[in-house]
Design an enzyme around this catalytic site. Structure first.
Site, PDB file in Angstrom:
ATOM      1  N   SER A 101       0.848  -1.190   0.000  1.00 20.84           N
ATOM      2  CA  SER A 101       0.000   0.000   0.000  1.00 20.84           C
ATOM      3  C   SER A 101       0.884   1.241   0.000  1.00 20.84           C
ATOM      4  O   SER A 101       1.994   1.234   0.551  1.00 20.84           O
ATOM      5  CB  SER A 101      -0.923   0.020   1.222  1.00 20.84           C
ATOM      6  N   SER A 102       0.375   2.297  -0.629  1.00 13.17           N
ATOM      7  CA  SER A 102       1.155   3.527  -0.706  1.00 13.17           C
ATOM      8  C   SER A 102       0.215   4.721  -0.761  1.00 13.17           C
ATOM      9  O   SER A 102      -0.986   4.585  -0.987  1.00 13.17           O
ATOM     10  CB  SER A 102       2.051   3.521  -1.943  1.00 13.17           C
TER      11      SER A 102
END
Length: 336
Positions: A101-102
């Site tokens: 995730s970012s």
């Protein structure tokens, strides 16, 4: 004390520097031409990114360094803040050394939200809750009741929900397979994906109103798809290059960034040619790389905006210039 008041009290020791950095970022986005729409400018001005990125990871040697907004070391805390308000994506969640995730690059978020072309009262489904930052911007623009965001990972969804609540936003945050959409909250006027797809999930079309718009990253391009009827959609890629974490879930497609790097026996310059790598991401399962290269050169080295996708009950096709033209390829196969 309300959620936003409690958040301000918690932030008080560092509030001025964070507000200053936030304001500077918005000015930079406006100056770069990424926030021409006053409504989105107001949303970016009202929603601080640092609330959604309390920590992130940055590359250090062969590993990662974790930077944290509450670090007692003022120098490391300052580095965290500079990174949060830099126009760059940030790694926010790792699992076994893999990025899962970012937080997307703010200028790209602004361009994508503008391209989504929302209207007041429309209902939006976001695929990939991430940190919750994008959902907060949508909530500011449309209202909580019009926003649904889905993530496969329960921990990511819960974290996004908590970040949103800190600013008083309460959209529907759903844990589930984004490839299946969210039928319980349908129908939608807009669907926006913040993860790379191998193809467009057919389930999304059945959850859209006629005339809906779907914005989805495929290969390294951003597809703007119009839902033109029951089970039928068509559209072109925007010129903007995009790079996202792949969708995790029910799609088992063949096109994607993993096939977008040219084989090493092709000319070296093609390894860094973003447009050719994009084309390989669309055609790599159908065309031999050298066939793709001959076609790409013969057609004048086309950019993303000359490619499009058609989706109907029989499957999905990518094409160059014209969906009825000579250059049409099956996009992939996966969960329908």
């Amino acid at each position: 004390m309300g959620a936003r008041s409690a958040h301000r009290a918690h932030e008080a020791p560092h509030a001025v520097e964070r507000e200053t950095a936030h304001a500077a970022q918005v000015r930079e986005l406006v100056a770069a031409g990424d926030l021409r729409d006053p409504a989105w400018r107001a949303a970016f001005s009202s929603v601080p990114r640092h609330v959604f990125v309390p920590y992130y990871y940055t590359g250090r040697g062969a590993g990662y360094e974790r930077l944290w907004g509450e670090d007692p070391d003022p120098e490391r805390r300052a580095r965290w803040l500079r990174g949060v308000y830099a126009d760059t994506p940030l790694a926010t969640r790792l699992r076994d050394g893999e990025l899962v995730s970012s937080s997307s690059q703010p200028s790209l978020m602004a361009r994508m939200l503008t391209a989504l072309d929302v209207r007041e009262g429309q209902r939006v489904l976001e695929i990939g809750a991430g940190t919750g930052y994008n959902a907060a911007l949508l909530c500011h623009r449309l209202g909580d009741e019009h926003v649904t965001t889905v993530d496969l990972d329960e921990e990511i969804a819960e974290s996004a929900r908590a970040h949103l609540a800190l600013l008083g936003y309460h959209p529907a945050v759903v844990t589930g397979d984004g490839a299946r959409g969210c039928p319980a909250r349908a129908p939608y006027d807009r669907i926006i994906a913040t993860c790379t797809l191998p193809l467009v999930p057919h389930a999304w079309l059945g959850q859209c109103v006629p005339g809906a718009r779907i914005l989805a990253p495929i290969s390294t391009g951003l597809l703007a798809l119009a839902v033109l009827g029951a089970g039928f959609a068509e559209g072109r890629f925007l010129h903007t290059p995009v790079y996202f974490v792949p969708l995790r879930g029910g799609i088992r497609g063949v096109a994607g960034p993993e096939v977008s790097r040219p084989p090493y026996d092709l000319p070296y310059d093609l390894h860094e040619d973003d447009r050719f790598r994009f084309m390989l991401g669309l055609t790599g399962a159908v065309l031999h790389p050298r066939e793709a290269l001959d076609l790409w050169r013969g057609e004048g080295r086309p950019g993303r905006e000359r490619f499009g996708v058609t989706v109907n009950a029989d499957g999905e096709w990518s094409w160059l210039d014209d969906p009825q033209g000579p250059y049409v390829w099956p996009l992939g196969s996966g969960t329908r």
